[in-house]
Design a protein around this motif. Sequence first.
Motif, mmCIF file in Angstrom:
data_model
loop_
_atom_site.group_PDB
_atom_site.id
_atom_site.type_symbol
_atom_site.label_atom_id
_atom_site.label_comp_id
_atom_site.label_asym_id
_atom_site.label_seq_id
_atom_site.Cartn_x
_atom_site.Cartn_y
_atom_site.Cartn_z
ATOM 1 N N LEU A 1 0.817 -1.213 0.000
ATOM 2 C CA LEU A 1 0.000 0.000 0.000
ATOM 3 C C LEU A 1 0.853 1.267 0.000
ATOM 4 N N ARG A 2 1.866 1.310 0.871
ATOM 5 C CA ARG A 2 2.695 2.517 0.915
ATOM 6 C C ARG A 2 4.007 2.230 1.641
ATOM 7 N N VAL A 3 4.986 3.081 1.358
ATOM 8 C CA VAL A 3 6.264 3.038 2.060
ATOM 9 C C VAL A 3 6.132 3.858 3.324
ATOM 10 N N LEU A 4 6.556 3.295 4.427
ATOM 11 C CA LEU A 4 6.468 4.012 5.695
ATOM 12 C C LEU A 4 7.620 5.005 5.819
ATOM 13 N N GLY A 5 7.360 6.092 6.481
ATOM 14 C CA GLY A 5 8.382 7.113 6.676
ATOM 15 C C GLY A 5 9.414 6.682 7.691
ATOM 16 N N PRO A 6 10.524 7.450 7.798
ATOM 17 C CA PRO A 6 11.577 7.125 8.756
ATOM 18 C C PRO A 6 11.099 7.262 10.179
#
Length: 253
Positions: A248-253
């Motif tokens: 679904l999406r890349v998670l942030g740092p």
Amino acid sequence: MSLLEMRDLSVSLGGRPVIRHADLAIGAGEVVGLIGPNGAGKTTLMRAALGLIPASGESTLATLDETARARAVAWMPQDRHIAWPVAVEALVALGRLPHRPWRASLTTEDHRIVADALRQVGLAGFEARAATKLSAGERTRALIARALAQQTPLVMADEPIAGLDPAHQMSTMQTFCDLTAQGRSVFLSIHDLGLAARYCTRLVLVGEQGIAADGSPGQVLTPQHLARIFGIEAHLSNGKEGPVFQPLRVLGP
């Protein structure tokens, strides 16, 4: 019966720890997908299990001599290079070498096994074609056929479906699944988590310098594991044809 067992396997490359204290056993009738981010150590783990690179700990395959190992496991590395313009049939027939005396001719049974392997990967009719003239995808399928022709209890393959079109990716994974009906097993590294979820009976997740999870696709492809090891959010559900995985999406740092 265990076809491969690793106990406390650790590998360092260039003085840097890559795999620490890995324990893994593969029994008969399994399709085990090795998953993890780029650089996590999937190829390193497989090569160490085969005794191809130095490692501490134990692997049942690494202790075998070359002939015994060739009869126990068929190995397909990532490198798909074919140096000589050998005919496709002769290339696949190399898988029969561990089963016959040195320089002995192929038997009728050998020819049948080679023909069946070519049929399984969709290369029937390519027997006389030079392997160096094949497309990248056809070359991959020919090397898969060679591994199948070896008729070992275990097939180990490093990213065997990379570079294949979707239809051949699915048919190859189904071919691997079909081997389980004979009590044979497949241990493969794979980046497509959707195909891994659908076709593998078990997943082994590599990350954080070791095995981070080992179990069914539902047990391994959890939100927690995906976030921690891959840094993504994804959806896993059960569809009509089996598990469906969608990033679904890349998670942030």
